[in-house]
Write a protein that holds these residues in place. Structure first.
Motif, PDB file in Angstrom:
ATOM      1  N   ARG A  43      18.905 -21.592  48.329  1.00  0.00           N
ATOM      2  CA  ARG A  43      17.917 -20.681  47.746  1.00  0.00           C
ATOM      3  C   ARG A  43      17.915 -19.378  48.529  1.00  0.00           C
ATOM      4  O   ARG A  43      17.748 -19.361  49.738  1.00  0.00           O
ATOM      5  CB  ARG A  43      16.547 -21.353  47.771  1.00  0.00           C
ATOM      6  CG  ARG A  43      16.493 -22.608  46.871  1.00  0.00           C
ATOM      7  CD  ARG A  43      15.659 -23.735  47.473  1.00  0.00           C
ATOM      8  NE  ARG A  43      14.446 -23.265  48.095  1.00  0.00           N
ATOM      9  CZ  ARG A  43      13.282 -23.060  47.439  1.00  0.00           C
ATOM     10  NH1 ARG A  43      13.184 -23.321  46.154  1.00  0.00           N
ATOM     11  NH2 ARG A  43      12.233 -22.627  48.075  1.00  0.00           N
ATOM     12  N   ILE A  44      18.078 -18.262  47.799  1.00  0.00           N
ATOM     13  CA  ILE A  44      18.298 -16.954  48.422  1.00  0.00           C
ATOM     14  C   ILE A  44      17.119 -16.030  48.150  1.00  0.00           C
ATOM     15  O   ILE A  44      16.616 -15.966  47.025  1.00  0.00           O
ATOM     16  CB  ILE A  44      19.571 -16.279  47.856  1.00  0.00           C
ATOM     17  CG1 ILE A  44      20.721 -17.276  47.747  1.00  0.00           C
ATOM     18  CG2 ILE A  44      19.947 -15.056  48.685  1.00  0.00           C
ATOM     19  CD1 ILE A  44      21.168 -17.874  49.046  1.00  0.00           C
ATOM     20  N   LEU A  45      16.700 -15.308  49.175  1.00  0.00           N
ATOM     21  CA  LEU A  45      15.652 -14.303  49.022  1.00  0.00           C
ATOM     22  C   LEU A  45      16.239 -12.929  49.352  1.00  0.00           C
ATOM     23  O   LEU A  45      17.017 -12.789  50.288  1.00  0.00           O
ATOM     24  CB  LEU A  45      14.491 -14.620  49.968  1.00  0.00           C
ATOM     25  CG  LEU A  45      13.271 -13.704  49.893  1.00  0.00           C
ATOM     26  CD1 LEU A  45      12.570 -13.830  48.543  1.00  0.00           C
ATOM     27  CD2 LEU A  45      12.289 -14.028  51.018  1.00  0.00           C
ATOM     28  N   LEU A  46      15.871 -11.939  48.556  1.00  0.00           N
ATOM     29  CA  LEU A  46      16.333 -10.563  48.775  1.00  0.00           C
ATOM     30  C   LEU A  46      15.165  -9.738  49.306  1.00  0.00           C
ATOM     31  O   LEU A  46      14.082  -9.767  48.733  1.00  0.00           O
ATOM     32  CB  LEU A  46      16.766  -9.972  47.436  1.00  0.00           C
ATOM     33  CG  LEU A  46      18.231  -9.561  47.260  1.00  0.00           C
ATOM     34  CD1 LEU A  46      19.124 -10.751  47.469  1.00  0.00           C
ATOM     35  CD2 LEU A  46      18.457  -8.965  45.889  1.00  0.00           C
ATOM     36  N   GLY A  64      26.425 -21.437  42.579  1.00  0.00           N
ATOM     37  CA  GLY A  64      25.545 -22.508  43.050  1.00  0.00           C
ATOM     38  C   GLY A  64      24.441 -22.026  43.965  1.00  0.00           C
ATOM     39  O   GLY A  64      23.929 -22.766  44.788  1.00  0.00           O
ATOM     40  N   LEU A  65      24.066 -20.753  43.812  1.00  0.00           N
ATOM     41  CA  LEU A  65      23.018 -20.188  44.653  1.00  0.00           C
ATOM     42  C   LEU A  65      21.871 -19.708  43.771  1.00  0.00           C
ATOM     43  O   LEU A  65      22.102 -19.086  42.739  1.00  0.00           O
ATOM     44  CB  LEU A  65      23.571 -19.013  45.469  1.00  0.00           C
ATOM     45  CG  LEU A  65      24.763 -19.348  46.368  1.00  0.00           C
ATOM     46  CD1 LEU A  65      25.605 -18.117  46.648  1.00  0.00           C
ATOM     47  CD2 LEU A  65      24.281 -19.947  47.679  1.00  0.00           C
ATOM     48  N   GLU A  66      20.660 -19.994  44.204  1.00  0.00           N
ATOM     49  CA  GLU A  66      19.510 -19.639  43.382  1.00  0.00           C
ATOM     50  C   GLU A  66      18.775 -18.448  43.991  1.00  0.00           C
ATOM     51  O   GLU A  66      18.378 -18.487  45.161  1.00  0.00           O
ATOM     52  CB  GLU A  66      18.562 -20.844  43.309  1.00  0.00           C
ATOM     53  CG  GLU A  66      17.325 -20.580  42.481  1.00  0.00           C
ATOM     54  CD  GLU A  66      16.245 -21.634  42.689  1.00  0.00           C
ATOM     55  OE1 GLU A  66      15.125 -21.422  42.219  1.00  0.00           O
ATOM     56  OE2 GLU A  66      16.536 -22.665  43.333  1.00  0.00           O
ATOM     57  N   LEU A  67      18.605 -17.380  43.208  1.00  0.00           N
ATOM     58  CA  LEU A  67      17.856 -16.221  43.692  1.00  0.00           C
ATOM     59  C   LEU A  67      16.364 -16.476  43.511  1.00  0.00           C
ATOM     60  O   LEU A  67      15.870 -16.603  42.388  1.00  0.00           O
ATOM     61  CB  LEU A  67      18.280 -14.955  42.936  1.00  0.00           C
ATOM     62  CG  LEU A  67      17.608 -13.665  43.415  1.00  0.00           C
ATOM     63  CD1 LEU A  67      17.949 -13.375  44.868  1.00  0.00           C
ATOM     64  CD2 LEU A  67      18.015 -12.478  42.548  1.00  0.00           C
ATOM     65  N   LEU A  68      15.660 -16.569  44.620  1.00  0.00           N
ATOM     66  CA  LEU A  68      14.226 -16.888  44.571  1.00  0.00           C
ATOM     67  C   LEU A  68      13.399 -15.682  44.154  1.00  0.00           C
ATOM     68  O   LEU A  68      12.357 -15.824  43.527  1.00  0.00           O
ATOM     69  CB  LEU A  68      13.750 -17.324  45.949  1.00  0.00           C
ATOM     70  CG  LEU A  68      14.189 -18.701  46.425  1.00  0.00           C
ATOM     71  CD1 LEU A  68      13.769 -18.879  47.867  1.00  0.00           C
ATOM     72  CD2 LEU A  68      13.575 -19.779  45.556  1.00  0.00           C
TER      73      LEU A  68
END
Lengths: 198, 382
Positions: free
Chosen positions: A4-7, A26-30
C-alpha cells in the motif's frame, strides 16, 4: 501480496494514471496527502507500506521522525540494508522522488514501485516537453501571421509576397522566422507609440 | 571589489586547492550566517574556491545529497554529523567536522495556552504534565538533531520523561509556529528565527528557555563533509575553513549585524524579515531573562571543533536510544573532529587557539561534562 503506497507532496502527479500503473504492478495507491496536512496523523491512520514524497518537500523531516518510532513506519530507502537497487534509487531521486518503505516489504515489490514511479515521472516530463513544443509552434504561427499583415499593409503586397519577404529576411539574418516576426511586431508597436506621442 | 570584504586581512596561502568548485548545502536558519556571508563577501574566491550554495528544504534532503555526492560540504546539526558517522537512523558516512559554525541561538517555545495554565518554566510545566491526563505534544526538527537533544535534556532535567510523559514529533521549523497556534502542538524547540521570541509571540507563544540555559555558549551547527572529501582535498578543506573563519569574524562584529540580517532576509536565504533575524544577533532573552546571543566566532572558541563536545553529543545519541552504550566515544570523536586541520589554518590566520583540545562544560542542573574524565562524566551525561 500487495503493498500500500501513500503519496505526499508530489507535484504534477497524474495520480489516476499512476494509480493504474501501480495497480498493474500489484501496488495499491492509498491516497495523496498535501504538504500542509497533518502527515503524522495521516501516516498513522493509513499505515502505508511505502511512501513516495517530493524530494524537496520540507515534510520529509516529519517522515524521518516517524521512521525512528518503530518498525511499522516506512524508513528512508537509502538505509535499507538489502537495497541492491542503488541505481534505481538514485534515478528516482533525480526525478524528484524520495522513497520510504517498511523493512518487511518484498524486494520485488520495491523494485516494481521504483520502476513504475520512474517511468511515470519521466512520462510526465516528456509530455510536458511535448506540450511546450506545441505551444511554441502555435505562438510562432500567430506571430508570423501578424507580421505578414504588417508587411502587406506597409508595402501594399499580397499575402504570398509578404511571406516570401519575411522568409528571405529571416534567412539573410540567420534567425528563425518566428523570431523575426516577433521583432517586426515589436518594432511596429514602437513606431505606432511614437506616432501617438510625437 | 565588494565593499564589505576585509581587504586589509592578508590572504594566507594554503596551497592550490585540489578541487576548486565546491557545493555547500545549507538549511535556512540564522546560524548559517558565516557560510552565506563568506559567499556574499567573496571570501571563498579570496582563497581560490568557487562555491555554489544550495539551500536544502529539509535535513533529510541535505543528508541524502551529501550521501549521493550532490553536495560536498554541509551546514549540519552537530549531533547529526555523529549519527551519520555511526550510521544510525539513516545511511552511514564516515564524517569529518571541519569547524564549528555557531554557538547559542536555539530556543524552546511554548504556547500561551500553557502560560495561562500557569507554566512559566520547566518545573511548572512538569506540574502541569503531572496534573492533567492528556499528553502534551512537542516538536523538534530532526530525530538525531540538536533540537531534539536540547528539548529532551530540558524536559528531563525538570523531571518530565520525554519518551513517556509527552508526545514527541518531528516537524520542519517553518511549520512549527502555525502548528502551535492551531493547537496541533503545545511547544517546540528550533533554531533562530523560529525559536526566537518574535516569531513565537506572533503565533501565540513565548520563548520559555534559550538553548544557552542548557549549556552556555553551546555549539550547534558545524561545517561538515565526508572524511573521504577531506582526505582527497586537504588544501580545499583548509581554504574552506579559512574563508568561513574570516566570515565568522566579520559576522560577530555588532556593526555588521544589520548587514548579516539584510543578506539572510533575502528570498533565496531565509525569506524572513531582517529585523526578526537581527534580534538574535544582538540579544534576545528568554522569558526568564536568560540566554546569550547567537555567535559565530567568539575569538576562535566558537569555530574551534572540540572532540569533547562531540563526545557529549554522542552521549546524547545514546540517551535518545540511537546508539549503544558500547561505542568508543574517544575514538569516534577523534576520527570525526578535524582538530589538526582546523588548528593549522587558525594558527596561520592569527586566530586565537585554546590550549586544550578538550573542554569541560557545566550543564543545566549542575552536571559537569569533562571528557578528560570520561568514566567519571559518563554516568551523569547519560
Amino acid at each position: 501480496m500487495s503493498a500500500r503506497i501513500l503519496l505526499i507532496d508530489v507535484e504534477a502527479a497524474r495520480t489516476d494514471a499512476l494509480a493504474r500503473a501501480l495497480a498493474a504492478a500489484g501496488l495499491e495507491l492509498l491516497g495523496v496527502v498535501s504538504d500542509t496536512a497533518d502527515v503524522y496523523a495521516q501516516v498513522e491512520m493509513l499505515n502505508p507500506d511505502a511512501i513516495l514524497i517530493g524530494v524537496d518537500s520540507p515534510t520529509r523531516d516529519t517522515l524521518e521522525g516517524l521512521a525512528v518510532i518503530g518498525r511499522h513506519f516506512p524508513r528512508p530507502i537509502l538505509m535499507l540494508s538489502d537495497s541492491s537497487d542503488t541505481e534505481l534509487v538514485h534515478r528516482a531521486a533525480r526525478d524528484g522522488i524520495s522513497t520510504y518503505a517498511v523493512d518487511g516489504i518484498s524486494p520485488l515489490l520495491l523494485r516494481s514501485l521504483l520502476e513504475v514511479t520512474i517511468a511515470h515521472f519521466q512520462n510526465l516530463k516528456a509530455m510536458q516537453a511535448d506540450l511546450n513544443q506545441a505551444q511554441k509552434a502555435l505562438s510562432d504561427r500567430r506571430a508570423i501571421d501578424r507580421a505578414k499583415y504588417l508587411i502587406m499593409e506597409r508595402l501594399g503586397v499580397g499575402e504570398d509576397e509578404a511571406y516570401h519577404q519575411l522568409r528571405r529576411e529571416a534567412m539573410d539574418q540567420g534567425i528563425r522566422i518566428g523570431v523575426l516576426a516577433r521583432r517586426l511586431i515589436q518594432a511596429g508597436e514602437t513606431i505606432k507609440a511614437k506616432d501617438k506621442n510625437p | 571589489m565588494n565593499p564589505y570584504a576585509m581587504s586589509e586581512a592578508p590572504v594566507v596561502d594554503f596551497g592550490p586547492p585540489e578541487k576548486r568548485e565546491v557545493t555547500i548545502g545549507f538549511v535556512a536558519l540564522s546560524d548559517c550566517a558565516s557560510v552565506v556571508m563568506a559567499r556574499h563577501l567573496g571570501l571563498f574566491e579570496r582563497y581560490g574556491l568557487e562555491v555554489t550554495l544550495k539551500r536544502q528544504p529539509s535535513w533529510a534532503a541535505l543528508r541524502d545529497r551529501l550521501y549521493l555526492g550532490e553536495i560536498d560540504v554541509a551546514h549540519l546539526l552537530y549531533s547529526t554529523a555523529y549519527a551519520l558517522d555511526l550510521g544510525v537512523a539513516g545511511p552511514q558516512i564516515d564524517m569529518a567536522i571541519l569547524m564549528g559554525l555557531n554557538c547559542n541561538g536555539q530556543g524552546i517555545v511554548l504556547s500561551e495556552r500553557l502560560l495561562r495554565a500557569g507554566v512559566v518554566d520547566a518545573l511548572s510545566l512538569c506540574r502541569l504534565v503531572r496534573s492533567q491526563p492528556a499528553a502534551l505534544t512537542f516538536a523538534q526538527t530532526f530525530p538525531t538533531g540538536t533540537h531534539a537533544i536540547w528539548l529532551y535534556y530540558w524536559l528531563a532535567q525538570a523531571g518530565i520523561d520525554p519518551k513517556r510523559d509527552v508526545r514527541m514529533m518531528t516537524m520542519p521549523p517553518r511549520q512549527m509556529p502555525e502548528a502551535m497556534q492551531s493547537g496541533r502542538i503545545d511547544g517546540y524547540c528550533a533554531g533562530e528565527p523560529y525559536g526566537g521570541s518574535r516569531i513565537a509571540a506572533a503565533h501565540g507563544g513565548f520563548k520559555v528557555a534559550a538553548s544557552a540555559a542548557i549549556w552556555p555558549d553551546h555549539p550547534d551547527k558545524v561545517m561538515a563533509a565526508s572524511r573521504s572529501f577531506v582526505k582527497r582535498y586537504p588544501a580545499t578543506s583548509r581554504a574552506l575553513i579559512a574563508a568561513v573563519l574570516e566570515s565568522a569574524r566579520y559576522c560577530d562584529d555588532p556593526g555588521h549585524h544589520a548587514h548579516l540580517a539584510s543578506v539572510l532576509a533575502g528570498p533565496k536565504q531565509l525569506d524572513v524579515p531582517a529585523e526578526t533575524i537581527q534580534a538574535a544577533f544582538d540579544f534576545e532573552p528568554d522569558v526568564a531573562g536568560g540566554g546569550s546571543p547567537l555567535r559565530f566566532f567568539g575569538d576562535g572558541l566558537v569555530t574551534h571543533p572540540f572532540a569533547s563536545d562531540g563526545m557529549w553529543f554522542l552521549t546524547q545519541l545514546v540517551r535518545l536510544g540511537f546508539a549503544g552504550e558500547d561505542i568508543d566515544y574517544r575514538q569516534v570523536a577523534n576520527a570525526v573532529t578535524q582538530t589538526g586541520l582546523y588548528r593549522e589554518v587558525a594558527k596561520a590566520m592569527g586566530v586565537p587557539l585554546p590550549e586544550d583540545v578538550d573542554r569541560s562544560v557545566r550543564l543545566l542542573g549542575g552536571d559537569v561534562w569533562d571528557a578528560r574524565d570520561v568514566d567519571g562524566a559518563l554516568p551523569a551525561a547519560r
